[in-house]
Scaffold this motif. Structure first.
Motif, PDB file in Angstrom:
ATOM      1  N   ARG A   1       6.944   6.812   9.735  1.00  0.00           N
ATOM      2  CA  ARG A   1       7.164   5.404  10.087  1.00  0.00           C
ATOM      3  C   ARG A   1       5.867   4.606  10.053  1.00  0.00           C
ATOM      4  O   ARG A   1       5.838   3.461   9.591  1.00  0.00           O
ATOM      5  CB  ARG A   1       7.802   5.307  11.470  1.00  0.00           C
ATOM      6  CG  ARG A   1       9.256   5.692  11.469  1.00  0.00           C
ATOM      7  CD  ARG A   1       9.874   5.514  12.840  1.00  0.00           C
ATOM      8  NE  ARG A   1      11.296   5.794  12.756  1.00  0.00           N
ATOM      9  CZ  ARG A   1      12.016   6.283  13.744  1.00  0.00           C
ATOM     10  NH1 ARG A   1      11.456   6.544  14.925  1.00  0.00           N
ATOM     11  NH2 ARG A   1      13.302   6.515  13.583  1.00  0.00           N
TER      12      ARG A   1
ATOM     13  N   GLY B   1      11.787   2.306   7.861  1.00  0.00           N
ATOM     14  CA  GLY B   1      11.366   3.263   8.866  1.00  0.00           C
ATOM     15  C   GLY B   1      12.501   4.071   9.474  1.00  0.00           C
ATOM     16  O   GLY B   1      12.313   4.768  10.465  1.00  0.00           O
TER      17      GLY B   1
ATOM     18  N   VAL C   1      11.446   8.812   5.784  1.00  0.00           N
ATOM     19  CA  VAL C   1      12.120   7.584   6.228  1.00  0.00           C
ATOM     20  C   VAL C   1      12.256   6.635   5.048  1.00  0.00           C
ATOM     21  O   VAL C   1      11.526   6.738   4.060  1.00  0.00           O
ATOM     22  CB  VAL C   1      11.358   6.891   7.390  1.00  0.00           C
ATOM     23  CG1 VAL C   1      11.255   7.814   8.606  1.00  0.00           C
ATOM     24  CG2 VAL C   1       9.979   6.423   6.954  1.00  0.00           C
TER      25      VAL C   1
ATOM     26  N   VAL D   1       4.844   3.604   6.577  1.00  0.00           N
ATOM     27  CA  VAL D   1       5.613   2.466   6.075  1.00  0.00           C
ATOM     28  C   VAL D   1       5.172   1.182   6.773  1.00  0.00           C
ATOM     29  O   VAL D   1       4.921   0.163   6.131  1.00  0.00           O
ATOM     30  CB  VAL D   1       7.130   2.696   6.270  1.00  0.00           C
ATOM     31  CG1 VAL D   1       7.913   1.429   5.949  1.00  0.00           C
ATOM     32  CG2 VAL D   1       7.612   3.849   5.407  1.00  0.00           C
ATOM     33  N   ALA D   2       5.061   1.230   8.092  1.00  0.00           N
ATOM     34  CA  ALA D   2       4.737   0.036   8.876  1.00  0.00           C
ATOM     35  C   ALA D   2       3.383  -0.559   8.497  1.00  0.00           C
ATOM     36  O   ALA D   2       3.233  -1.784   8.410  1.00  0.00           O
ATOM     37  CB  ALA D   2       4.761   0.356  10.364  1.00  0.00           C
TER      38      ALA D   2
END
Length: 133
Positions: free
Chosen positions: A63, A39, A35, A66-67
């Protein structure tokens, strides 16, 4: 204005190729998801014969990396040590195999691997990260 590095499709393909090579070396069938820094899915690959349930898991691992700006192994370790509050975090996935992709100390995306045991997913993800340089 601030300039920032951007993960390209070619970068994603190189990362995926390195991850796939590690999986093939061990005869592991996996899904590889990459991603961007928001995301959003940039690249997805499912090796022949990999359970289709691993598709969404790989995307969610990428995701989550990244988050939360850290490998999903951090959440897995926290839960295993009894810190169950991590299970309530939206988008958190307590399973190794999701890693942030970094360039110049900035997150440019995330890589998620799913299909084998958690630590094996993590091993494949590290091979992918190494290809980024």
């Amino acid at each position: 204005m601030i300039s920032k590095p951007v993960l390209t499709l070619d970068d994603a393909k190189n990362i995926a190729a390195a991850a796939e090579a590690e999986a093939l070396r061990n005869t592991w069938r996996v899904v590889i998801a990459i991603v961007d820094d928001g995301g959003h899915l940039l690249y997805l690959q499912r090796n022949h014969g990999t359970q289709f349930g691993s598709v969404e898991i790989a995307i969610q691992k990428a995701r989550a990396a990244v988050a939360f700006q850290r490998p999903t192994k951090v959440t897995e370790d926290a839960v295993l040590s009894g810190r169950l509050i991590h299970l309530a975090l939206p988008g958190a996935l307590p399973s190794e195999g999701g890693v942030p992709l970094m360039h110049d100390n900035q997150i440019i995306g995330g890589l998620g691997i799913s299909g084998v045991r958690s630590f094996e997913d993590g091993q494949i993800a590290q091979a992918g990260v190494a290809a980024l340089g």
